[in-house]
Design an enzyme around this catalytic site. Sequence first.
Site, short mmCIF file in Angstrom:
data_model
loop_
_atom_site.label_atom_id
_atom_site.label_comp_id
_atom_site.label_asym_id
_atom_site.label_seq_id
_atom_site.Cartn_x
_atom_site.Cartn_y
_atom_site.Cartn_z
N ASN A 150 44.86 21.59 -24.06
CA ASN A 150 43.60 22.33 -24.01
C ASN A 150 43.15 22.40 -22.55
OD1 ASN A 150 41.11 23.49 -24.37
ND2 ASN A 150 40.16 21.68 -25.28
N LYS A 169 40.76 24.08 -21.39
CA LYS A 169 39.31 24.29 -21.30
C LYS A 169 39.05 25.42 -20.29
CE LYS A 169 38.59 19.56 -22.79
NZ LYS A 169 37.77 18.34 -22.72
N HIS A 224 35.89 22.40 -31.47
CA HIS A 224 35.94 21.34 -30.45
C HIS A 224 34.54 20.79 -30.23
CE1 HIS A 224 36.50 19.37 -26.56
NE2 HIS A 224 37.80 19.36 -26.83
N GLU A 272 32.93 20.09 -27.69
CA GLU A 272 32.16 20.75 -26.64
C GLU A 272 31.50 22.03 -27.16
OE1 GLU A 272 35.08 18.84 -23.27
OE2 GLU A 272 35.25 20.98 -23.73
N GLU A 326 39.05 13.66 -32.38
CA GLU A 326 38.67 13.45 -30.99
C GLU A 326 37.38 12.65 -30.93
OE1 GLU A 326 37.81 17.24 -29.14
OE2 GLU A 326 36.25 17.62 -30.62
N GLY A 347 37.20 13.13 -21.58
CA GLY A 347 36.84 13.32 -20.19
C GLY A 347 36.14 12.15 -19.55
N SER A 403 41.55 11.56 -23.85
CA SER A 403 42.14 10.93 -22.67
C SER A 403 43.56 10.43 -22.90
CB SER A 403 41.24 9.79 -22.16
OG SER A 403 39.98 10.29 -21.76
#
Length: 247
Positions: free
Chosen positions: A13, A15, A92, A94, A164, A170, A209
């Site tokens: 991904n 992003k 996701h 985010e 996740e 991140g 990660s």
Amino acid sequence: MSDNVRKPFVAGNWKMNGNLALVAEFNQKLAGLKAKAEVVVCAPSLLLHAFETDSFSIGTQNVSHLDNGAHTGELSVDLLKEAGCSYAIVGHSERREDQGESSELVALKAKKCVAAGIVPIICVGEPLDVREAGEVEAFVGEQLDALVDKMSIEELSKTVIAYEPIWAIGTGKTASPEQAQEVHEFIRTYFSKVDATLAQSLRILYGGSVKPDNAETLFAQKDVDGGLIGGASLKAEDFISICQAAN
């Protein structure tokens, strides 16, 4: 690695990162990639046209639950298929946080993907405060409830689930292999109550990660079938190492 019926799966991904130069580097360095895993790169949509390789598939990071029309900025499944997408990241964290996507909307997007022949990589996972409160299963379970409510067993069988932990995205923090396995086992057990065959065949990825130095240990867990890779997917050599770890 997990049950033999489940082919390992690694998805990158990017992003809102990358450029044409990085696409060219991936085209070159991943050409002839030797990996037993199914490999997908989900890049920004404006870069998808530039991939020129048959060693991995390409995917999008978002998709609309609507067919077409007056929806400025949205991407329909038909447009994505024309761009060569065969996968789509859906829900996701985010997007759930930044764009306020609900679990119901995520389920509708996943359903739309399946109908169009695009495999949705459906993300679920908890923030740190939920983990510290010991409510991970309840939180993730509610996200899964929305999928089961909107999708049939046949539709669910054409999806990939990505766990996740939001606190490990991140941040440099990674769930321990035991923590990852614990939630993956919960997800598989959840689906076993829906349909036993579905539960055994469903691929569940870990995202949070993942790096070359921890991928093999994470992927060795019984219910971890691969990974959804963030930062490390922007470095061709690291991504290749992670793909090979899934063997």
